[in-house]
Motif scaffolding. Structure first.
Motif, PDB file in Angstrom:
ATOM      1  N   THR B 117       0.833  -1.203   0.000  1.00  0.00           N
ATOM      2  CA  THR B 117       0.000   0.000   0.000  1.00  0.00           C
ATOM      3  C   THR B 117       0.866   1.250   0.000  1.00  0.00           C
ATOM      4  N   ILE B 118       0.576   2.134  -0.940  1.00  0.00           N
ATOM      5  CA  ILE B 118       1.346   3.378  -1.070  1.00  0.00           C
ATOM      6  C   ILE B 118       0.378   4.536  -0.904  1.00  0.00           C
ATOM      7  N   GLU B 119       0.758   5.488  -0.076  1.00  0.00           N
ATOM      8  CA  GLU B 119      -0.129   6.628   0.194  1.00  0.00           C
ATOM      9  C   GLU B 119       0.451   7.892  -0.433  1.00  0.00           C
ATOM     10  N   GLY B 124      -4.596   9.288  -2.158  1.00  0.00           N
ATOM     11  CA  GLY B 124      -4.852   8.558  -0.908  1.00  0.00           C
ATOM     12  C   GLY B 124      -4.121   7.230  -0.880  1.00  0.00           C
ATOM     13  N   LEU B 125      -4.789   6.209  -0.365  1.00  0.00           N
ATOM     14  CA  LEU B 125      -4.157   4.897  -0.198  1.00  0.00           C
ATOM     15  C   LEU B 125      -4.413   4.015  -1.418  1.00  0.00           C
ATOM     16  N   VAL B 126      -3.352   3.567  -2.055  1.00  0.00           N
ATOM     17  CA  VAL B 126      -3.480   2.680  -3.214  1.00  0.00           C
ATOM     18  C   VAL B 126      -2.809   1.345  -2.885  1.00  0.00           C
ATOM     19  N   SER B 127      -3.584   0.250  -2.987  1.00  0.00           N
ATOM     20  CA  SER B 127      -3.044  -1.086  -2.696  1.00  0.00           C
ATOM     21  C   SER B 127      -2.694  -1.808  -3.991  1.00  0.00           C
ATOM     22  N   PHE B 128      -1.467  -2.295  -4.076  1.00  0.00           N
ATOM     23  CA  PHE B 128      -1.001  -3.033  -5.251  1.00  0.00           C
ATOM     24  C   PHE B 128      -0.986  -4.524  -4.917  1.00  0.00           C
ATOM     25  N   TYR B 129      -1.721  -5.300  -5.701  1.00  0.00           N
ATOM     26  CA  TYR B 129      -1.760  -6.755  -5.523  1.00  0.00           C
ATOM     27  C   TYR B 129      -1.010  -7.430  -6.672  1.00  0.00           C
ATOM     28  N   GLY B 130      -0.007  -8.229  -6.348  1.00  0.00           N
ATOM     29  CA  GLY B 130       0.691  -8.989  -7.386  1.00  0.00           C
ATOM     30  C   GLY B 130       0.094 -10.379  -7.486  1.00  0.00           C
ATOM     31  N   MET B 131      -0.185 -10.817  -8.719  1.00  0.00           N
ATOM     32  CA  MET B 131      -0.696 -12.173  -8.951  1.00  0.00           C
ATOM     33  C   MET B 131       0.402 -12.907  -9.729  1.00  0.00           C
TER      34      MET B 131
END
Lengths: 380, 380
Positions: B117-119, B124-131
């Motif tokens: 999560t990078i703010e 605001g808060l951005v969540s990065f999900y790696g698949m």
């Protein structure tokens, strides 16, 4: 302050076509248990982490899991260097990013002069310097200095490190090399022929402790504080009488105080059994450690049908069979008589074993004729 | 908030026996320059970092150097996943230890549901999900669910991630797969035959942005915010008309705002040149980009002596030569006449080129006899 000195894990090693990964995992679990139950301020792995430059993925996963537990769960810093079996470039990937989490992989000359400093109440500031495994050519090339032997290379590297000493720090060196006069065993890959790989311990005397890797037997070299921890486990039958485990080192405010060997107990011991077939099979019945990795040295002087199958019924992990008894026979016959005589001997042994009776004269005559015909054919 | 979306670096790739590492290094230097000179909050690499599971050490060193600069010097977090060319287990080593330094390697299903999560003030808060790249078998095995296609596997993985969504966060997915209907090229290793590798974009519509890797042409799939960045450079002559570079994505407080393709300029372009020998050699004299990697498609219908040598004088990096003109001739003759006629033709072309004159009747007769003799010998 206490730290564990280990080396020569050789993760991913195969021994007589058997993977030792389960054995290695069991020993690393004991190492982790030790850290859980004792006060340990750092763990050193002095090279030959893996058995080869491109290790199998299972070995990488085992190391990863082990280091995750030590660094993340147990919050114990790890300092490791590549050995001659490892690829420094492959181990180096991500090394800078790992330092913040207490995993210190020292695999370049630049990193060598940036010590990892650990502070404790007992010993104050202790700086750990990793010296990645290095041959004279790479030292000569990197530093542009006239270096032609391992001894000169290690003298130069030790001097570079000593230039970085901070007066109020204690100093620990981690190195993977062959310190002069140390005992060798079969499972250490030779660095070179004729002794030019030897390094004098004198280059290292200014350190407070020297954590060595490369030789598989725990031993000191020239001083109590210059030591090999020995390998994680036995990697050769020539190591059957070695102690295996790790070295616990204690520092106080004056530096090196004591070192102590901590045994690690293998799932399977590795040992040599010598004797005649009947004696060995008999004794095996009351052998509590019959799952050990064994080499059988069979002393019988006559041929035996399928000996490996017979031994496997009592020693399921027999890995190798030597027949010095048979060799003695062959040597004597080669010196004294013809090879044809020997073939008859072999057949008589086989007949005895298969039929539980001796050849009679008529049978013997037929066999002699067959052998003679075969020998003539193969010579024509 | 701005982040760079890249994929398919294929470090260590060889193309027609030529190493592309210098070309790749030059492109990564441009990527680093871009981050230095612009506001970039994160860098995504959506798989196929390396070209194979055990990459050459030079490729590992290039990646290490690049990531050290981005993470350590420029303090910009990097999020990367393995692709079908990478070994997830090898990339995973030390991943936990690297996170603290902003290098996030997501290569297991456990890590997949732990977003980075990078703010920022802007978004605001951005969540990065790696698949991590995953085939149906491994998804089926890991989750013990009935999964038989890539589409089902990716639906399940996307659902697992959506279960972790935090309502006030924006969500970015990083995935390496073949989204249905996307354009293919020669340099993407096929995942399977017959389309069972296709994944519907509909599983991904709930994310604010989907950073895809696997296809080498930059393109969107089904929505503006579901995109392939395309590969770092051209990896096949079939990609000669592709744009290459990276995608700059901008988020504001509502999530996805814009995306923009940023060109990266290769040291050598990769292109196909078609024509007759004389035309090509003539035109090459005024070709300012004669150091490009070229494939020459030679349209001449007669044999030419050592054409590669001739082209190399003007195009030093010619990698491949095709002779469709010759093939047309062979096909016609195979249909209409005997093969012996064709060998005479070939020899006449050769004689013309070597002697700068035509065969006379007597010479032709001798050659016909020789060919006939050789043909009879090879048939006997």
């Amino acid at each position: 302050m206490k730290f564990l000195h280990t080396s020569d894990w050789h993760l991913g090693r195969q021994f007589h076509h058997v993977s030792l990964l389960e054995d290695q995992a069991s020993l690393l679990a004991q190492l982790i248990d030790y850290i859980k139950n004792h006060s340990v301020d750092a763990v050193i792995i002095a090279g030959d982490i893996f058995d080869r430059s491109v290790p199998p993925t299972k070995a990488i996963e085992l190391l990863n899991k082990t280091l995750n537990t030590i660094c993340e769960e147990l919050k114990t810093p790890v300092i490791l260097i590549p050995g001659n079996h490892d690829s420094a470039a492959r181990l180096n990937f991500g090394a800078k990013q790992m330092k913040a989490s207490g995993l210190h992989i020292v695999s370049s000359f630049d990193q060598m002069v940036e010590p990892i400093t650990i502070e404790t109440k007992q010993a104050g500031l202790v700086s750990f310097y990793g010296m990645p495994y290095s041959d004279p050519e790479s030292v000569k090339h990197h530093f542009q200095q006239p270096v032609s032997t391992h001894d000169e290379a290690h003298q130069l590297l030790a001097d570079k490190i000593k230039d970085c000493f901070i007066s109020e720090h204690k100093n620990v060196l981690v190195s993977h090399c062959f310190v002069d006069g140390a005992i060798e065993s079969d499972s250490e890959r030779p660095l070179s022929i004729g002794g030019s790989d030897r390094v004098s311990h004198e280059h290292f005397v200014d350190f407070d402790y020297v954590a060595l890797g490369h030789l598989h037997q725990p031993q000191k070299k020239g001083a109590e504080y210059i030591r090999y921890s020995g390998s994680l486990m036995k990697y050769s039958f020539s190591e059957q009488h070695h102690k295996k485990g790790m070295t616990l080192v204690e520092f106080d405010k004056d530096g090196f105080k004591t070192s102590e060997h901590i045994d690690l107990k293998p799932r399977h011991d590795m040992r040599v059994i010598e004797g005649n077939m009947d004696e060995i099979l008999q004794a095996a019945k009351s052998d509590p450690n019959n799952e050990d990795y064994v080499l059988v040295r069979l002393m019988d002087k006559h041929a035996i049908l399928e000996p490996m199958e017979k031994f496997r019924t009592v020693y399921p992990n027999i890995l190798h069979l030597e027949k010095p008894g048979m060799l003695v026979g062959v040597e004597q016959e080669l010196g004294a008589a013809s090879l044809k005589r020997s073939e008859i001997d072999m057949f008589e042994d086989f007949f005895q074993e298969a039929q539980k009776s001796s050849l009679n004269e008529a049978q013997k005559e037929v066999i002699e004729q067959v052998i003679q015909q075969l020998t003539c054919q193969s010579e024509s």
